[in-house]
Design a protein around this motif. Structure first.
Motif, PDB file in Angstrom:
ATOM      1  N   ASP A 123      18.457 -23.897 -57.331  1.00  0.00           N
ATOM      2  CA  ASP A 123      19.494 -23.040 -57.920  1.00  0.00           C
ATOM      3  C   ASP A 123      19.309 -22.921 -59.428  1.00  0.00           C
ATOM      4  O   ASP A 123      19.443 -21.839 -59.999  1.00  0.00           O
ATOM      5  N   LEU A 124      19.013 -24.046 -60.079  1.00  0.00           N
ATOM      6  CA  LEU A 124      18.853 -24.013 -61.531  1.00  0.00           C
ATOM      7  C   LEU A 124      17.699 -23.102 -61.929  1.00  0.00           C
ATOM      8  O   LEU A 124      17.786 -22.348 -62.886  1.00  0.00           O
ATOM      9  N   ARG A 125      16.609 -23.198 -61.147  1.00  0.00           N
ATOM     10  CA  ARG A 125      15.453 -22.338 -61.441  1.00  0.00           C
ATOM     11  C   ARG A 125      15.849 -20.883 -61.315  1.00  0.00           C
ATOM     12  O   ARG A 125      15.498 -20.050 -62.144  1.00  0.00           O
ATOM     13  N   ALA A 126      16.599 -20.560 -60.242  1.00  0.00           N
ATOM     14  CA  ALA A 126      16.986 -19.161 -60.017  1.00  0.00           C
ATOM     15  C   ALA A 126      17.859 -18.669 -61.161  1.00  0.00           C
ATOM     16  O   ALA A 126      17.689 -17.550 -61.642  1.00  0.00           O
ATOM     17  N   VAL A 127      18.783 -19.528 -61.625  1.00  0.00           N
ATOM     18  CA  VAL A 127      19.662 -19.124 -62.717  1.00  0.00           C
ATOM     19  C   VAL A 127      18.871 -18.982 -64.007  1.00  0.00           C
ATOM     20  O   VAL A 127      18.968 -17.988 -64.716  1.00  0.00           O
ATOM     21  N   ARG A 128      18.037 -20.001 -64.256  1.00  0.00           N
ATOM     22  CA  ARG A 128      17.299 -19.985 -65.520  1.00  0.00           C
ATOM     23  C   ARG A 128      16.295 -18.825 -65.554  1.00  0.00           C
ATOM     24  O   ARG A 128      16.141 -18.143 -66.543  1.00  0.00           O
ATOM     25  N   ASN A 129      15.608 -18.639 -64.465  1.00  0.00           N
ATOM     26  CA  ASN A 129      14.520 -17.664 -64.485  1.00  0.00           C
ATOM     27  C   ASN A 129      14.907 -16.300 -63.950  1.00  0.00           C
ATOM     28  O   ASN A 129      14.192 -15.339 -64.122  1.00  0.00           O
ATOM     29  N   GLY A 130      16.013 -16.238 -63.258  1.00  0.00           N
ATOM     30  CA  GLY A 130      16.347 -14.988 -62.579  1.00  0.00           C
ATOM     31  C   GLY A 130      15.447 -14.864 -61.362  1.00  0.00           C
ATOM     32  O   GLY A 130      14.296 -15.277 -61.400  1.00  0.00           O
ATOM     33  N   THR A 131      15.986 -14.354 -60.292  1.00  0.00           N
ATOM     34  CA  THR A 131      15.165 -14.204 -59.095  1.00  0.00           C
ATOM     35  C   THR A 131      14.298 -12.966 -59.238  1.00  0.00           C
ATOM     36  O   THR A 131      14.768 -11.926 -59.686  1.00  0.00           O
ATOM     37  N   ILE A 132      13.036 -13.085 -58.883  1.00  0.00           N
ATOM     38  CA  ILE A 132      12.139 -11.930 -58.945  1.00  0.00           C
ATOM     39  C   ILE A 132      12.268 -11.182 -57.611  1.00  0.00           C
ATOM     40  O   ILE A 132      11.990 -11.746 -56.549  1.00  0.00           O
ATOM     41  N   ARG A 133      12.698  -9.937 -57.702  1.00  0.00           N
ATOM     42  CA  ARG A 133      12.867  -9.154 -56.466  1.00  0.00           C
ATOM     43  C   ARG A 133      11.553  -8.448 -56.140  1.00  0.00           C
ATOM     44  O   ARG A 133      11.091  -7.605 -56.917  1.00  0.00           O
ATOM     45  N   ILE A 134      10.970  -8.833 -55.018  1.00  0.00           N
ATOM     46  CA  ILE A 134       9.680  -8.245 -54.638  1.00  0.00           C
ATOM     47  C   ILE A 134       9.891  -7.218 -53.531  1.00  0.00           C
ATOM     48  O   ILE A 134      10.409  -7.544 -52.461  1.00  0.00           O
ATOM     49  N   GLY A 135       9.510  -5.983 -53.792  1.00  0.00           N
ATOM     50  CA  GLY A 135       9.578  -4.936 -52.778  1.00  0.00           C
ATOM     51  C   GLY A 135       8.283  -4.942 -51.978  1.00  0.00           C
ATOM     52  O   GLY A 135       7.198  -5.040 -52.546  1.00  0.00           O
ATOM     53  N   VAL A 136       8.402  -4.844 -50.664  1.00  0.00           N
ATOM     54  CA  VAL A 136       7.221  -4.899 -49.792  1.00  0.00           C
ATOM     55  C   VAL A 136       6.808  -3.480 -49.404  1.00  0.00           C
ATOM     56  O   VAL A 136       7.624  -2.713 -48.898  1.00  0.00           O
ATOM     57  N   VAL A 137       5.551  -3.157 -49.660  1.00  0.00           N
ATOM     58  CA  VAL A 137       5.036  -1.830 -49.320  1.00  0.00           C
ATOM     59  C   VAL A 137       4.115  -1.977 -48.114  1.00  0.00           C
ATOM     60  O   VAL A 137       3.082  -2.632 -48.193  1.00  0.00           O
ATOM     61  N   GLY A 138       4.521  -1.368 -47.001  1.00  0.00           N
ATOM     62  CA  GLY A 138       3.745  -1.505 -45.765  1.00  0.00           C
ATOM     63  C   GLY A 138       4.522  -2.369 -44.792  1.00  0.00           C
ATOM     64  O   GLY A 138       5.307  -3.231 -45.201  1.00  0.00           O
ATOM     65  N   SER A 139       4.288  -2.113 -43.507  1.00  0.00           N
ATOM     66  CA  SER A 139       5.056  -2.869 -42.506  1.00  0.00           C
ATOM     67  C   SER A 139       4.143  -3.398 -41.409  1.00  0.00           C
ATOM     68  O   SER A 139       4.566  -3.617 -40.284  1.00  0.00           O
ATOM     69  N   GLY A 140       2.885  -3.601 -41.767  1.00  0.00           N
ATOM     70  CA  GLY A 140       1.912  -4.053 -40.761  1.00  0.00           C
ATOM     71  C   GLY A 140       1.830  -5.563 -40.645  1.00  0.00           C
ATOM     72  O   GLY A 140       2.724  -6.292 -41.082  1.00  0.00           O
ATOM     73  N   ARG A 141       0.692  -6.009 -40.076  1.00  0.00           N
ATOM     74  CA  ARG A 141       0.464  -7.425 -39.775  1.00  0.00           C
ATOM     75  C   ARG A 141       0.622  -8.341 -40.989  1.00  0.00           C
ATOM     76  O   ARG A 141       1.318  -9.340 -40.956  1.00  0.00           O
ATOM     77  N   ILE A 142      -0.040  -7.951 -42.068  1.00  0.00           N
ATOM     78  CA  ILE A 142      -0.065  -8.844 -43.223  1.00  0.00           C
ATOM     79  C   ILE A 142       1.298  -8.882 -43.926  1.00  0.00           C
ATOM     80  O   ILE A 142       1.768  -9.938 -44.350  1.00  0.00           O
ATOM     81  N   ALA A 143       1.962  -7.715 -43.979  1.00  0.00           N
ATOM     82  CA  ALA A 143       3.304  -7.680 -44.581  1.00  0.00           C
ATOM     83  C   ALA A 143       4.251  -8.571 -43.781  1.00  0.00           C
ATOM     84  O   ALA A 143       5.117  -9.241 -44.345  1.00  0.00           O
ATOM     85  N   SER A 144       4.063  -8.614 -42.483  1.00  0.00           N
ATOM     86  CA  SER A 144       4.913  -9.456 -41.618  1.00  0.00           C
ATOM     87  C   SER A 144       4.724 -10.929 -41.905  1.00  0.00           C
ATOM     88  O   SER A 144       5.626 -11.726 -41.687  1.00  0.00           O
ATOM     89  N   ARG A 145       3.542 -11.280 -42.357  1.00  0.00           N
ATOM     90  CA  ARG A 145       3.314 -12.694 -42.696  1.00  0.00           C
ATOM     91  C   ARG A 145       3.840 -13.010 -44.097  1.00  0.00           C
ATOM     92  O   ARG A 145       4.208 -14.127 -44.394  1.00  0.00           O
TER      93      ARG A 145
END
Ligand code: CTP
Length: 449
Positions: A123-145
């Motif tokens: 929690d402290l890390r998330a507050v201190r650093n802010g959560t990095i929001r990662i958008g996923v491009v693609g919905s295939g095999r590798i994105a699923s992993r």
């Protein structure tokens, strides 16, 4: 008689929960030993993005004044060794580990102390650093992993997906419990600080370009680009926009592979003169077999060529591919790429329509490194010598599907304010793109049956 107590933890950003745990552990006896995890141990057990270094975390524990002795926890299995060698009477740990350390009970009393609610390093890390929001491009095999692996990395969240096929995107969002599927690439960019691009190879360049132009950090599946010129352009753009661009070639970021490289570079086998790397993966009919940007080389050569750029460098004197293409197929299904460098030679073999032993041999003037299949998920390797009785074995943990290591490195480069990772440098990604380009354009292709 002294009652000796021991406890262990990472103790990142020493907080109130840690202090209360140590206080109660201390009350269980007269002498408290605190084990603090080493960076290497945390990395190998898949705990990533610990903010503070080992010395800083030890200092946090020391300053609490609650530890009589501080030791470093360096490997799995150390606890059982410490408990016996140090004559420990009580092993104490937070209740988040309930039951996990019962195996120590033949040697000492095992006590789980209730965890302090409402605080954690995560929690402290998330507050201190802010959560990095990662958008996923693609919905295939590798994105699923990718999505489940991202959940092992603190301070990042993958909540949105985009795919040109809206139905696939929605199914992906549902399956992985994401917030939503975005209707357009722009909508995804708007909802993200960074993007993970796992679209078909041919789309990488334009999507990376667009993401960089909108100021987003980019982690792009391998191969980042199919030509050296495009890869060069993308890294220059990322540099100019001051955003991170990393090629998602998971092996490069995995602890076992990096350890193997360090051993090879450390001189244990003398001078490295030859590399043989094979990676085959039988793929059922689909884009990889039919699309113009498919084939064994674009699909797998990034892996097989990685040991070359790492150990021989980015300037091969010659790259010569010989490939097999079935008469009814659009692309080659098995390729052998012969490489020559000023100081060495080697062969990378890749296949999506033929199966071979997927091992890696790095030969040196005094011995060789043998990494059994699947070497690209390195968790074990051997040093072998002329004398067959002389062997050194290395085991390094490879957690989960391994994508967590590249995601962890991506997040830590973003946080450090850098634009590139030393684990796979821009010039190395550019060299990989160039070798793939050469193999595809100058290779000899023979018909198969
Ligand atoms: N601990 C606790 N109460 C908390 C947090 C941690 O009692 N609120 C205990 C843990 O159970 C463990 C010790 O402190 O016995 C060290 O935990 P560590 O994993 O280093 O701390 P966390 O805050 O849980 O770290 P993270 O969020 O990275 O898992």
């Amino acid at each position: 008689m002294t009652t000796k107590v021991i406890t262990y933890g990472t103790f990142d950003m020493f907080h109130e929960g840690h202090r209360r745990l140590l206080e109660r552990a201390r009350e269980l006896g007269d002498h408290l030993t605190v084990g603090v995890t080493s960076e290497d141990y945390d990395a190998t057990r898949g705990k990533l993005n610990v903010t503070e270094g080992l010395m800083q975390r030890i200092e946090g524990v020391r300053r609490s004044g609650l530890a009589d002795e501080i030791i470093v926890e360096e490997y799995e299995g150390q606890k059982i060794h410490d408990v016996q060698s140090r004559d420990i009477d009580v092993f104490a740990i937070g209740s988040d580990w309930q039951g996990k350390f019962d195996y120590l009970s033949p040697y000492c009393q095992v006590i789980y102390l209730e965890r302090t609610k409402g605080i954690s390093s995560t929690d402290l890390r998330a507050v201190r650093n802010g959560t990095i929001r990662i958008g996923v491009v693609g919905s295939g095999r590798i994105a699923s992993r990718f999505v489940p692996e991202s959940r092992f990395v603190s301070g990042v969240s993958a909540d949105v997906v985009y795919s040109p096929n809206a139905e696939h995107a929605q199914a992906f969002a549902d399956a992985h419990e994401l917030d939503r599927a975005c209707a357009t690439f722009d909508e995804l960019l708007d909802a993200s600080d960074a993007v993970y691009i796992a679209s078909p190879h041919g789309r990488h360049v334009e999507q990376v370009r667009e993401a960089i132009a909108s100021g987003r950090h980019v982690l792009c599946e391998k191969p980042l680009a199919l030509t050296a010129a495009e890869a060069t352009e993308l890294f220059a753009a990322a540099q100019a926009a001051d955003v991170v661009l990393m090629e998602a070639l998971k092996t490069a970021y995995a602890p076992g592979f990096r350890r193997m490289l360090a051993v090879a570079q450390g001189g244990s086998i003398g001078r490295v003169v030859s590399i043989d790397a094979t990676f085959t993966k039988l793929l059922s009919p689909g884009r990889e077999h039919d699309a113009p940007d498919g084939g064994a080389i674009t699909e797998l050569a990034s892996y097989a060529l990685l040991p070359f750029v790492k150990l021989f460098g980015t300037q091969p004197s010659e790259v010569r591919a010989t490939s097999l293409r079935p008469s009814d197929a659009a692309v080659e299904v098995f390729s052998r790429i012969d490489l020559r460098y000023p100081g060495g030679i080697g062969t990378a073999k890749v296949g999506i329509g033929a199966k071979a032993e997927g091992d890696l041999v790095v030969a040196g003037t005094e011995g060789y490194l043998y990494v059994p299949a699947p070497w690209w998920l390195t968790d074990y390797f051997e040093l072998r010598f002329e004398d067959p009785g002389r062997r050194e074995r290395y085991y390094v943990k490879f957690a989960g599907g391994g994508l967590r290591y590249e995601i962890g490195e991506f997040a830590s480069v973003i946080r450090s304010g850098g634009t590139t990772s030393y684990m796979l440098r821009p010039e190395e990604s550019i060299a990989l793109a160039g070798m793939i380009e050469d193999s595809r354009t100058n290779g000899r292709v023979f018909g198969l049956g």
